[in-house]
Scaffold this motif. Structure first.
Motif, mmCIF file in Angstrom:
data_model
loop_
_atom_site.group_PDB
_atom_site.id
_atom_site.type_symbol
_atom_site.label_atom_id
_atom_site.label_comp_id
_atom_site.label_asym_id
_atom_site.label_seq_id
_atom_site.Cartn_x
_atom_site.Cartn_y
_atom_site.Cartn_z
ATOM 1 N N SER A 150 -46.525 23.306 -56.869
ATOM 2 C CA SER A 150 -47.981 23.395 -56.966
ATOM 3 C C SER A 150 -48.438 24.391 -58.027
ATOM 4 O O SER A 150 -49.615 24.430 -58.372
ATOM 5 C CB SER A 150 -48.587 23.785 -55.612
ATOM 6 O OG SER A 150 -48.055 25.010 -55.157
ATOM 7 N N THR A 195 -55.941 18.523 -58.025
ATOM 8 C CA THR A 195 -56.902 19.109 -57.094
ATOM 9 C C THR A 195 -56.643 20.611 -57.001
ATOM 10 O O THR A 195 -55.786 21.159 -57.698
ATOM 11 C CB THR A 195 -56.764 18.483 -55.694
ATOM 12 O OG1 THR A 195 -55.501 18.880 -55.125
ATOM 13 C CG2 THR A 195 -56.830 16.963 -55.763
ATOM 14 N N GLU A 196 -57.350 21.267 -56.096
ATOM 15 C CA GLU A 196 -57.198 22.712 -55.935
ATOM 16 C C GLU A 196 -55.878 23.094 -55.275
ATOM 17 O O GLU A 196 -55.565 24.289 -55.155
ATOM 18 C CB GLU A 196 -58.376 23.262 -55.131
ATOM 19 C CG GLU A 196 -59.700 23.154 -55.865
ATOM 20 C CD GLU A 196 -60.865 23.647 -55.027
ATOM 21 O OE1 GLU A 196 -60.627 24.467 -54.116
ATOM 22 O OE2 GLU A 196 -62.000 23.213 -55.267
ATOM 23 N N VAL A 197 -55.107 22.103 -54.851
ATOM 24 C CA VAL A 197 -53.764 22.395 -54.344
ATOM 25 C C VAL A 197 -52.913 23.030 -55.443
ATOM 26 O O VAL A 197 -52.051 23.873 -55.178
ATOM 27 C CB VAL A 197 -53.096 21.099 -53.830
ATOM 28 C CG1 VAL A 197 -51.605 21.309 -53.581
ATOM 29 C CG2 VAL A 197 -53.790 20.627 -52.560
ATOM 30 N N SER A 221 -59.739 15.708 -50.894
ATOM 31 C CA SER A 221 -60.221 17.041 -50.547
ATOM 32 C C SER A 221 -59.423 18.070 -51.323
ATOM 33 O O SER A 221 -58.383 17.756 -51.920
ATOM 34 C CB SER A 221 -60.088 17.300 -49.040
ATOM 35 O OG SER A 221 -58.759 17.649 -48.699
ATOM 36 N N SER A 222 -59.894 19.301 -51.301
ATOM 37 C CA SER A 222 -59.219 20.374 -52.030
ATOM 38 C C SER A 222 -57.860 20.697 -51.433
ATOM 39 O O SER A 222 -57.047 21.364 -52.066
ATOM 40 C CB SER A 222 -60.098 21.630 -52.031
ATOM 41 O OG SER A 222 -60.350 22.068 -50.700
ATOM 42 N N ARG A 223 -57.581 20.217 -50.228
ATOM 43 C CA ARG A 223 -56.314 20.517 -49.564
ATOM 44 C C ARG A 223 -55.277 19.412 -49.737
ATOM 45 O O ARG A 223 -54.178 19.514 -49.201
ATOM 46 C CB ARG A 223 -56.551 20.770 -48.072
ATOM 47 C CG ARG A 223 -57.452 21.958 -47.784
ATOM 48 C CD ARG A 223 -57.497 22.268 -46.301
ATOM 49 N NE ARG A 223 -58.040 21.164 -45.529
ATOM 50 C CZ ARG A 223 -59.325 20.976 -45.294
ATOM 51 N NH1 ARG A 223 -60.220 21.815 -45.790
ATOM 52 N NH2 ARG A 223 -59.743 19.956 -44.563
ATOM 53 N N ARG A 224 -55.636 18.353 -50.451
ATOM 54 C CA ARG A 224 -54.701 17.248 -50.646
ATOM 55 C C ARG A 224 -54.370 17.092 -52.124
ATOM 56 O O ARG A 224 -55.098 17.544 -52.995
ATOM 57 C CB ARG A 224 -55.300 15.939 -50.112
ATOM 58 C CG ARG A 224 -55.616 15.970 -48.632
ATOM 59 C CD ARG A 224 -56.050 14.602 -48.149
ATOM 60 N NE ARG A 224 -56.592 14.643 -46.803
ATOM 61 C CZ ARG A 224 -57.062 13.583 -46.162
ATOM 62 N NH1 ARG A 224 -57.058 12.400 -46.747
ATOM 63 N NH2 ARG A 224 -57.544 13.695 -44.941
ATOM 64 N N ARG A 225 -53.280 16.387 -52.397
ATOM 65 C CA ARG A 225 -52.824 16.227 -53.772
ATOM 66 C C ARG A 225 -53.447 15.019 -54.469
ATOM 67 O O ARG A 225 -53.306 14.874 -55.676
ATOM 68 C CB ARG A 225 -51.290 16.102 -53.802
ATOM 69 C CG ARG A 225 -50.574 17.420 -53.501
ATOM 70 C CD ARG A 225 -49.066 17.253 -53.480
ATOM 71 N NE ARG A 225 -48.386 18.528 -53.274
ATOM 72 C CZ ARG A 225 -47.825 19.247 -54.234
ATOM 73 N NH1 ARG A 225 -47.854 18.811 -55.480
ATOM 74 N NH2 ARG A 225 -47.227 20.386 -53.963
ATOM 75 N N HIS A 246 -52.549 11.743 -38.724
ATOM 76 C CA HIS A 246 -52.439 13.198 -38.712
ATOM 77 C C HIS A 246 -51.435 13.644 -37.656
ATOM 78 O O HIS A 246 -50.629 14.551 -37.887
ATOM 79 C CB HIS A 246 -53.817 13.805 -38.431
ATOM 80 C CG HIS A 246 -53.838 15.299 -38.469
ATOM 81 N ND1 HIS A 246 -54.804 16.043 -37.842
ATOM 82 C CD2 HIS A 246 -52.999 16.193 -39.042
ATOM 83 C CE1 HIS A 246 -54.566 17.329 -38.037
ATOM 84 N NE2 HIS A 246 -53.479 17.446 -38.759
ATOM 85 N N PRO A 272 -50.363 17.944 -41.778
ATOM 86 C CA PRO A 272 -51.558 18.226 -42.591
ATOM 87 C C PRO A 272 -51.673 17.405 -43.868
ATOM 88 O O PRO A 272 -52.770 17.262 -44.401
ATOM 89 C CB PRO A 272 -51.424 19.719 -42.913
ATOM 90 C CG PRO A 272 -49.959 20.009 -42.774
ATOM 91 C CD PRO A 272 -49.472 19.121 -41.680
ATOM 92 N N ASN A 273 -50.573 16.861 -44.380
ATOM 93 C CA ASN A 273 -50.635 16.083 -45.626
ATOM 94 C C ASN A 273 -50.817 14.599 -45.337
ATOM 95 O O ASN A 273 -50.064 13.750 -45.806
ATOM 96 C CB ASN A 273 -49.361 16.314 -46.447
ATOM 97 C CG ASN A 273 -49.214 17.754 -46.877
ATOM 98 O OD1 ASN A 273 -50.165 18.370 -47.324
ATOM 99 N ND2 ASN A 273 -48.018 18.297 -46.727
#
Length: 412
Positions: free
Chosen positions: A76, A99-101, A191-195, A392, A397-398
């Motif tokens: 990352s 993304t933000e990841v 989302s910012s938490r996903r790739r 999920h 989480p991914n």
């Protein structure tokens, strides 16, 4: 921390120019080095086999291959060596493909190290303008559109309970371009938490829309808050809500899910529709009946005219809660919890929603869920079917996201 090193040899003057920007303490062959360079460079044959050479295809294609390899390596952090102009250009692609990841650290060489370096590559120049942004966005979009579908073609489930005057469906995970295993392939939420970047999700939604028949109309998803707030389309839109209702033809409403229920509601007499997201918290807060209530109070629907289809979601076979969280479900119906004495009791949130809908006046035969045996199933367990659905509960989480969607067809 292991990181990827991207050496930009396109926006400099050549290999020597870019090499001069590397710090003296940089290892001769650091792990996971990627060379972004032109085609036909004879010096590439001298590169170590551990170096990834990105020398074919468009800039979009090369950077997309770079991202795929970074994802496969589960990295990352990216260190980039480039020129001022290269940084400006690569930032545009970064915004589209990442993304933000991911964390990018740009090391920019401002030094003129060879006669050609006095040119525009090493000068700051003007920052990218709107035309540059639009051009990169269009390049990325065109590239993604020509990618082959993964896991076969797009496939959706439909309920025979929803009248033909409405278009609708529940997506599965096939037919998209998301390549990360847990998101492959028709992931429909970014989302910012996903790739998965927004550009990939937009392409997946385009393919879903073409298959289902609502493209080019946009898919409007509820902004999940795990509550019971309902937005009436056309009124001021709240920041968060778990359901929406409308009587506007052509507006495609939808709800995301990856174990949580996607619930579609329709009234043929009033030509009104609704979509709701119901997890265990939203179920207890009554989001399904809140959606019914909005259809009744805002548009004059009769509860007995409303039909409800419940999409793929986690079943009571796989969904568990802590023992101190189950009392509200047993109060709804004792069968909602199959093993209340277990350390992690299994909870049937589908049954809880059916009970609450029926108590609110929705006719039992107007609910299409896993208890309906005379119609083709639209409510399989997402956790039990990894080839067909995201989950999920199963993937952690991914996870990817499928959706339920619904719109009012125009009158002929």
């Amino acid at each position: 921390m292991t990181e990827a090193v991207l050496v930009d040899m396109i926006h400099g003057c050549g290999p020597r120019c870019t090499a001069a920007s590397l710090p003296e303490d940089e290892p001769a062959t650091p792990s996971h080095v990627f060379l972004l360079c032109g085609t036909g460079d004879a010096w590439l044959s001298a590169c170590s086999s551990s170096v990834h050479v990105l020398d074919s295809g468009s800039t979009v294609e090369r950077l997309y291959r770079f991202k795929q390899t970074v994802d496969q390596l589960d990295l990352s952090s990216v260190r980039v060596y480039t020129t001022p102009r290269g940084r400006d250009v690569l930032l545009l692609y970064q915004q589209q493909l990442f993304t933000e990841v991911y964390t990018f650290h740009y090391h920019v060489d401002h030094r003129p190290t060879c006669p050609g370096c006095a040119g525009p590559a090493h000068s700051a120049g003007d920052p990218p303008g709107g035309d540059d942004v639009d051009q990169v966005e269009q390049q990325v979009s065109r590239f993604l559109q020509q990618l082959p579908a993964l896991r076969g073609g797009v496939r959706v489930l439909t309920s025979s309970l929803i009248p033909e005057c409405f278009g609708h469906g529940f997506s599965t995970r096939s037919g998209g371009v998301s390549s990360i295993p847990s998101l492959s392939s028709l992931n429909l939420f970014s989302s910012s938490r996903r790739r998965d970047p927004e550009a990939v999700v937009t392409e997946n939604r385009r393919r879903l829309g073409l298959h289902a028949g609502f493209y080019p109309r946009p898919l409007r998803l509820v902004k999940v808050d795990h509550g019971s707030h309902v937005w009436v389309v056309g009124r001021a839109e709240p920041e968060r809500y778990d359901a929406m209702v409308t009587d506007r033809p052509g507006v495609v409403v939808g709800a995301p899910g990856a174990d949580c229920m996607t619930i579609l509601l329709a009234d043929q007499r009033k030509r009104v529709i609704g979509a709701a997201h119901a997890g265990w918290k939203g179920t207890l807060m009554g989001v399904a009946m809140a959606t019914v209530g909005a259809m009744v109070t805002v548009f004059g629907c009769r509860v007995t005219d409303i039909v409800v289809a419940v999409g793929p979601s986690v079943g009571g076979c796989c969904f568990t809660l802590n023992r101190d969280q189950i009392n509200d479900f047993t109060r709804i119906h004792e069968d909602c919890v199959s093993d209340p004495e277990s350390d992690r009791p299994h909870v049937n949130i589908r049954l809880a929603n059916r009970v609450l809908l029926q108590r609110g006046g929705v006719l039992p035969e107007h609910i299409h869920d896993d208890m309906e045996t005379e119609r083709s199933s639209v409510t399989p367990c997402t956790s039990c079917h990894p080839e067909d659905f995201f989950s999920h509960v199963r993937d952690g989480p991914n996870f990817g996201t499928q959706v339920g969607f619904l719109w009012i067809r125009g009158r002929d």
